[in-house]
Every structure is written in C-alpha cells, then in structure tokens.
Design an enzyme around this catalytic site. Structure first.
Site, PDB file in Angstrom:
ATOM      1  NE  ARG A 247     -33.404  -9.605   3.456  1.00  0.00           N
ATOM      2  CZ  ARG A 247     -33.197 -10.741   3.556  1.00  0.00           C
ATOM      3  NH1 ARG A 247     -35.249 -10.274   4.420  1.00  0.00           N
ATOM      4  NH2 ARG A 247     -33.725 -12.630   2.809  1.00  0.00           N
ATOM      5  CE  LYS A 271     -34.848 -10.625  -1.335  1.00  0.00           C
ATOM      6  NZ  LYS A 271     -33.635 -11.174  -1.702  1.00  0.00           N
ATOM      7  CG  HIS A 340     -26.207  -8.526   2.998  1.00  0.00           C
ATOM      8  ND1 HIS A 340     -27.513  -7.548   2.858  1.00  0.00           N
ATOM      9  CD2 HIS A 340     -26.491  -9.629   2.173  1.00  0.00           C
ATOM     10  CE1 HIS A 340     -28.565  -9.160   2.672  1.00  0.00           C
ATOM     11  NE2 HIS A 340     -27.689  -9.801   2.331  1.00  0.00           N
ATOM     12  NE  ARG A 343     -29.739 -11.657   5.136  1.00  0.00           N
ATOM     13  CZ  ARG A 343     -31.481 -11.704   6.023  1.00  0.00           C
ATOM     14  NH1 ARG A 343     -31.319 -11.196   7.322  1.00  0.00           N
ATOM     15  NH2 ARG A 343     -31.729 -12.699   6.072  1.00  0.00           N
ATOM     16  CG  HIS A 366     -32.107 -17.102   4.659  1.00  0.00           C
ATOM     17  ND1 HIS A 366     -30.605 -17.881   5.619  1.00  0.00           N
ATOM     18  CD2 HIS A 366     -32.052 -16.403   4.291  1.00  0.00           C
ATOM     19  CE1 HIS A 366     -29.489 -16.900   5.219  1.00  0.00           C
ATOM     20  NE2 HIS A 366     -30.170 -15.767   4.654  1.00  0.00           N
ATOM     21  CE1 TYR A 375     -24.230 -16.454   7.209  1.00  0.00           C
ATOM     22  CE2 TYR A 375     -26.301 -17.043   6.101  1.00  0.00           C
ATOM     23  CZ  TYR A 375     -26.077 -16.097   6.126  1.00  0.00           C
ATOM     24  OH  TYR A 375     -25.856 -14.529   6.150  1.00  0.00           O
TER      25      TYR A 375
END
Length: 397
Positions: A247, A271, A340, A343, A366, A375
């Site tokens: 990110r 994150k 992004h 990514r 994730h 995805y």
C-alpha cells in the site's frame, strides 16, 4: 550576499551551515537568510533580543509579515530558522512549535481510544480527531455533549454537505458515528445517537478489483529516468508497489532499519499496526540499493527510506507516493491512476497463475478472507465453468 543586522546577526554563519546540511540550494538559502534578516530587523525595531522570542512574539511577527508580504508568512516558513535556534540553545522547543489546539478531555480520550483500542495509524487518528473537533466546535449545543440530540447530529451532517464533496461528508458521517458510539459506551451519552447519522450514498462503480496490465506497468517503470535522483527514487517506489503489492502508506513508512539485506527480507508496517516480514526480490532490492547509494540524501537523522529530493529533506507521505505514480502515468502517456491499482495487478496476476486464494490473501496481507475472494471474480474464463446451463422449458411441442 544577504546582510543580516540586529539581534540575529551573530547566528547567520551557523544558520547558513545548517541550511547547507539540510540540502538548501543557494537560491533557497538566500530566501531563508532574507527571512532571517526581516525577523532580526523586526526584533530590533521592537527593542527585543533573541531570548525574548516566545510563541506570542512569533505569532505577532507572522501576522505583521502577512500584512506586508505575499510569501513566507507562516510557521512552516520560519521552521528551519526556529529549529536552528532551538538546536543552538537560544530558544525553547515550545517557541518553534505552532500553538497547539486545546482539546476537551473527551476528545483526548477518544484520540487515545483510536490509537490504543482501534490501533489506527497516527495519520488516521489525526484525521478522525480533526473531524470530531469540527463537530464539537460547530454543532455541540450549549449544554455540552450530554445535551446532544438527534436533531443536532442531523443538522451537523446537513451542514457538512454545504460546499463539500459527498465523499468528504461520508467520511465525516463515518467518524461521527464512531464518536457517538464511543460517547455512549463510556457514559457521556445516556442514549445511542448513532442511528441519527444519515447514510451518505455515493454512486459506486464495479466493486471488482481492477488492475493494470504487465505492459502498462513496464511503461510506468520505463518512464522513470534512472539517470536522475528523482527517477531512481520513483523507479524504486513503483517497483515495490507493483512487485510486492504494498500500500502507499506502507512504502512511505518503510525505514532503513526495516531492511535486512543479509537475509533478503524487510519489515512491512501494515494496517492495524500489524507488522510482517516479506521476502525482498532481487529486482526490487537492486532498485532500492541504487536509490540509497546514488540518489538518497545523506540524512542520518531521517529514518525513512524514501524522502523528498528538494530541501528541506523530509520523509514522503502517502499523498507523495500517489503523486509519484500519477506523474509516471502522465509521462508514459496513460490516464492517471493510483498506487492501489498496482496492488490489484499483483492480485490479478496471481489469480491468472492459479495461486490459491488463501496464498493470495497472505501475500496481500488481507485481514478478512472475504476481501481476497473478490479476486476470484476477475477470472471470467474460469467462472464460466461454474455457470449452470439454462434449463430447457418442458411441455413444448
């Protein structure tokens, strides 16, 4: 040669050396020295000495300079000089810092809750606190937070909608809902007002993750002139984004001591304050080394890997990483997009290579497996094999 007279005259040589250390070019050094000369002459006219500088005196100088000048009339413009005076022991650190906003005890508690319980990054904490501060200062009734009603909450959201983009109002409503829930849980409110926060609907495009083709990524990399310091930095940033799926904030937050060159991996500060180590591919490592050895300023007190190329040298933020990608898009003749998308490109490439979704989730880090399942929908060819044939109608002759 800039001449400085007055109380700051004896500090010129030291300040000029500091400007050179920070990377200011001669023209920029001259601008800073002229600002120093103005402050010195202003102090002399007020019959003040350097040790008389206080937060109030600095504010007064800035206000008077703003009335007579069109540039360099902010605390940020004075920061190099004031920081140097702090380093030399002439003034205290409080004088060099802009006046802090006095927040209520409740807002301070909410800020600590975001930092310790929600484990948000500091930039997210400050963004949310800023919105709550705006709510408390502009929409709280005279009786304080305990007298808050549903009408006050609705009025705040409607008021935010005037002159602001819908996405800004949506963020305000999200933060306000979180703050009201916090107030109810800690007993500042005796009733739950989160239901009064109106839902702000935005037109949503496809929720499918949309990446960029390998050819376009190569065009982005080729658009970086690696014969220049800027090009070396931009190339290293973009190759980290595209090859590792990082990110923007993770690239901006990368620190020198996070890189373990001996073992060929590095620490990602992700994150939710989740730190993980990832392998460092040779191609990415070579680009970072090229930048560190031949383009990055020699700033031992700057821990971040990526920094600005113009003085004063400082770390990059997430917006700067976004700007690096969008500028590369323009140089490559493509419609601009954000980091992004790079990514998402890695995620799509792994789907195309038949990598299991669980492994994709690990690579992209994730938290929720549902995020990774998005995805699976980008591989339309494989999805067609799951479609059942349309049932034939019976009873037709």
């Amino acid at each position: 040669m800039v001449h400085v007279s007055g109380p700051l005259e004896t500090y010129v040589e030291g300040f000029e050396s500091e400007l050179m250390r920070l990377g200011f070019v001669p023209i920029s050094r001259g601008v800073q020295l002229r600002l120093m000369g103005h402050l010195s002459g202003w102090l002399d006219a007020k019959e003040l000495v350097v040790s008389d500088l206080t937060v109030e005196i600095v504010d007064l100088f800035i206000r008077e300079r703003r009335a007579s000048h069109t540039v360099l009339f902010t605390h940020r413009a004075l920061r190099p000089l004031l920081n140097w005076l702090v380093t030399s022991g002439t003034i205290t650190a409080e004088v060099a810092a802009p006046r802090a906003v006095q927040d209520s005890v409740l807002l301070v508690r909410f800020e600590e809750y975001l930092r310790s319980e929600r484990r948000l990054k500091e930039i997210s904490v400050q963004a949310q606190v800023s919105r709550v501060r705006r709510f408390l200062n502009g929409y709280t009734p005279p009786g304080g937070i305990s007298a808050l009603s549903a009408n006050d909450v609705t009025r705040a959201l409607l008021g935010e909608g005037e002159g602001r983009k819908p996405v800004s109002v949506k963020k305000f409503g999200y933060v306000l809902r979180s703050f009201l829930c916090f107030c109810f849980l800690v007993g500042e409110l005796d009733h739950d007002l989160t239901g009064a926060t109106l839902a702000v609907r935005l037109p949503q495009p496809s929720l499918l993750p949309i990446g960029v083709s390998a050819e376009k990524i190569q065009c982005l990399l080729s658009a970086c002139d690696r014969n220049t310091a800027v090009g070396k930095r931009d190339y290293a940033v973009i190759i980290m984004l595209s090859r590792l799926g990082l990110r923007a904030g993770e690239v901006a937050g990368l620190r020198l001591h996070d890189m373990d060159w001996r073992h060929g991996d590095f620490l990602v500060r992700g994150k939710g304050a989740k730190d993980e180590r990832l392998p460092l591919p040779a191609e990415v490592g070579e680009a970072v080394v090229d930048y560190l050895l031949h383009a990055r300023p020699e700033m031992p007190d700057l821990p971040e890997v990526f920094c600005t190329v113009t003085a004063p040298w400082r770390r990059l933020g997430s917006p700067a990483v976004w700007a690096i990608v969008t500028r590369a898009c323009k140089r490559a003749g493509m419609a601009p997009f954000g980091p992004h998308r790079l990514r998402h490109s890695l995620g799509e490439a792994m789907v195309g290579a038949h990598v299991p979704l669980a492994a994709i989730g690990q690579v992209l880090r994730h938290d929720d497996p549902v995020t990774t399942t998005n995805y699976a929908r980008v591989d339309v060819t494989r999805l067609r094999t799951l479609a059942q044939p349309w049932p034939e109608e019976r009873g037709q002759s």
